[in-house]
Scaffold this motif. Sequence first.
Motif, PDB file in Angstrom:
ATOM      1  N   LEU A   1       0.844  -1.193   0.000  1.00 33.21           N
ATOM      2  CA  LEU A   1       0.000   0.000   0.000  1.00 33.21           C
ATOM      3  C   LEU A   1       0.878   1.241   0.000  1.00 33.21           C
ATOM      4  N   VAL A   2       0.667   2.124  -0.990  1.00 38.66           N
ATOM      5  CA  VAL A   2       1.432   3.363  -1.060  1.00 38.66           C
ATOM      6  C   VAL A   2       0.469   4.536  -1.266  1.00 38.66           C
ATOM      7  N   GLY A   3       1.010   5.746  -1.180  1.00 37.12           N
ATOM      8  CA  GLY A   3       0.167   6.930  -1.362  1.00 37.12           C
ATOM      9  C   GLY A   3      -0.271   7.503  -0.029  1.00 37.12           C
ATOM     10  N   GLY A   4      -0.848   8.710  -0.071  1.00 35.20           N
ATOM     11  CA  GLY A   4      -1.233   9.424   1.140  1.00 35.20           C
ATOM     12  C   GLY A   4      -2.201   8.668   2.013  1.00 35.20           C
ATOM     13  N   SER A   5      -3.171   7.987   1.406  1.00 33.31           N
ATOM     14  CA  SER A   5      -4.186   7.308   2.206  1.00 33.31           C
ATOM     15  C   SER A   5      -3.641   6.079   2.911  1.00 33.31           C
ATOM     16  N   ALA A   6      -2.464   5.583   2.465  1.00 32.97           N
ATOM     17  CA  ALA A   6      -1.841   4.447   3.148  1.00 32.97           C
ATOM     18  C   ALA A   6      -1.289   4.863   4.504  1.00 32.97           C
ATOM     19  N   GLU A   7      -1.150   6.170   4.741  1.00 30.48           N
ATOM     20  CA  GLU A   7      -0.710   6.663   6.045  1.00 30.48           C
ATOM     21  C   GLU A   7      -1.859   6.781   7.032  1.00 30.48           C
ATOM     22  N   ASP A   8      -3.085   6.591   6.560  1.00 29.86           N
ATOM     23  CA  ASP A   8      -4.257   6.727   7.410  1.00 29.86           C
ATOM     24  C   ASP A   8      -4.187   5.759   8.586  1.00 29.86           C
ATOM     25  N   PHE A   9      -4.800   6.165   9.709  1.00 31.95           N
ATOM     26  CA  PHE A   9      -4.691   5.361  10.929  1.00 31.95           C
ATOM     27  C   PHE A   9      -5.588   4.126  10.922  1.00 31.95           C
ATOM     28  N   GLU A  10      -6.464   3.954   9.901  1.00 33.88           N
ATOM     29  CA  GLU A  10      -7.306   2.748   9.902  1.00 33.88           C
ATOM     30  C   GLU A  10      -7.522   2.120   8.534  1.00 33.88           C
ATOM     31  N   ILE A  11      -7.277   2.837   7.426  1.00 31.23           N
ATOM     32  CA  ILE A  11      -7.513   2.268   6.096  1.00 31.23           C
ATOM     33  C   ILE A  11      -6.648   1.028   5.839  1.00 31.23           C
ATOM     34  N   PRO A  12      -5.314   1.063   6.107  1.00 34.17           N
ATOM     35  CA  PRO A  12      -4.518  -0.149   5.855  1.00 34.17           C
ATOM     36  C   PRO A  12      -5.032  -1.376   6.596  1.00 34.17           C
ATOM     37  N   GLU A  13      -5.472  -1.184   7.843  1.00 38.32           N
ATOM     38  CA  GLU A  13      -5.983  -2.332   8.606  1.00 38.32           C
ATOM     39  C   GLU A  13      -7.260  -2.884   7.964  1.00 38.32           C
ATOM     40  N   MET A  14      -8.126  -1.986   7.479  1.00 37.52           N
ATOM     41  CA  MET A  14      -9.345  -2.437   6.791  1.00 37.52           C
ATOM     42  C   MET A  14      -8.992  -3.288   5.569  1.00 37.52           C
TER      43      MET A  14
END
Length: 604
Positions: A551-564
Amino acid sequence: MILAGVDIGNSTTEVCVASVDQNGQLEFLSSAAKVTTGTKGTVANVHGIKAALAEAMSKVGMGIHQLDLIRLNEAAPVIGDTAMETITETIITESSMIGHNPSTPAGAGQAVGQLLFIEHIHQAQPGIPYIVAASSEHPYEEVAALLNQYESSLQVEGLILQADEAVLVENRIHKKIPIIDEVRKITAVPEGKLAAIEVALSGQSIRMLSNPYGIATLLQLNAEETRLVTPIAKSLIGKRSAVVIKTPNGNVQENVLPAGEIYIQGDKNQTINVDEGAEKILEALQNAGQVWDISGQPNTNVGNMFSKIKTSMSEVSGENNQQIRVTDILAVDTLAPVAISGALAGETCMEKAVGIAAMVKTQQLPMQQIAEQLREELHTEVKVAGVEAIMASLGAMTTPGTELPLAILDMGGGSTDAAVLNQDGSVNITHQAGAGELVTMLIQTELGLNARSTAELIKRYPLAKVESLFHLRLENGEMQFFDESIDPRLFGHVILLTEDRFIRIDEEIPMEKIVQVRKEAKRKVFVTNAIRALGKVAVDHQIKNIGNVVLVGGSAEDFEIPEMLMEELANYRIVCGRGNIRGSEGPRNAVATGLVMSYVGEQK
């Protein structure tokens, strides 16, 4: 030589600076990121690019003029003007209901009675239950005095006020009754009609009037009448107080609105009505195969949306509308607050809606204009060098622990890109509409927020509720205590936990609801788009054929999107996690890094 890779994103412009010696050895020197100026893929981006280059070069004690080459990504403008098309509407005629959330109703419980204006209270008859209505012309002292005067002779079961004075009246009357206030159009209340009133206890919502059978019980409705009041019950869900009025000639409808048809031109042309919802729209998009263009039915909401997208992009590129093509859309089912026709207190109802994000066909022309402008201003060679998804794949390969074949998901502000880099060097890519900007819009719409900036902050940061001046309750239920007092202005409010301070959310929305809406918006956009994108680039379009995803990009830094995404992709036995570009940058800078790496590959 010194070269820079520049990734122009919807929200952020990222730079990677490196040196290449005569033997082709690459050394990464620095990186930087700045807010993108203007719409992605337009000449307005130049200002942000120069700022990011200046910062990156200053980190190694150099100036922009010392750059020998700048390589730009081929940026596809993504229009985040995601139209919100409401597809249902509750229409109520002849003043059939009042239901809202004033901050200070008074009393609690349900009551049924005949509506009576307070100026006619001397005409009331003993033995008949009444619900009294009082305009703001009658001050709270007068209302309370009249109710006390007639307490023994009349049966007053409830009170409706135009002014915000429910608590003031309750404090002065002897008999405790449910009181609703802040009903603006109180003169439209039909006197003489039977009405049911309900006020919930503090912290709770009404139960009887948000249930069609509860309304039927209180107003003694038959089966057909109960069916007709279902939209009223639906519109009152979650309300603190409500009134439903039995009007024999009243009409309640739940209309489906003609939001318009979407025309998909592809291998197999498809037509789909927005009314059918997001799932059917995405199904039609998949059935179309390779998509050449998407448009909307003229003179409809969705038709106007596509027309506006093409007009704005024609202004950017200098091409006419007919040459601009929309190649992908993401449709998301949501709920939008809509004013109820026929309501008396400015009430809104959460109605079905569809949000649509659209992506415009990649054009070389705007990027060439950016390159020419930079070349002219910096006197440096500038080249449009590569497609985002391919460059992101090369950058992602620098993440420790990865191997080929490698799949990447690049989740930015306006688009979600996916690519699979195979062992033979071949790359399958897709570029899809819908990412962080759409999530922000869904949060703003579903929570009814006034400011888009508030929705953006809610998307980015976890929440807490300040329950005393020395402790707060986190959204996961944990308590956090402080030695020093929290700012008293935050007491009792939901706040955002940013890196350096607490930010108060002014709207009175329960923390649990904000969390639910935020998570659901992210799932609808990112999980849906991830599965859609990986299905397109996987071998035989089977996601299970992908081994690992970075996962790369700004949204990959989100605190819950990668876990989802990790949880969802675990169902396909896929190893998934945040990238760590060059072992130091985290999920950021993948495209910029890939642009630098691709130069070395080209030279070899």
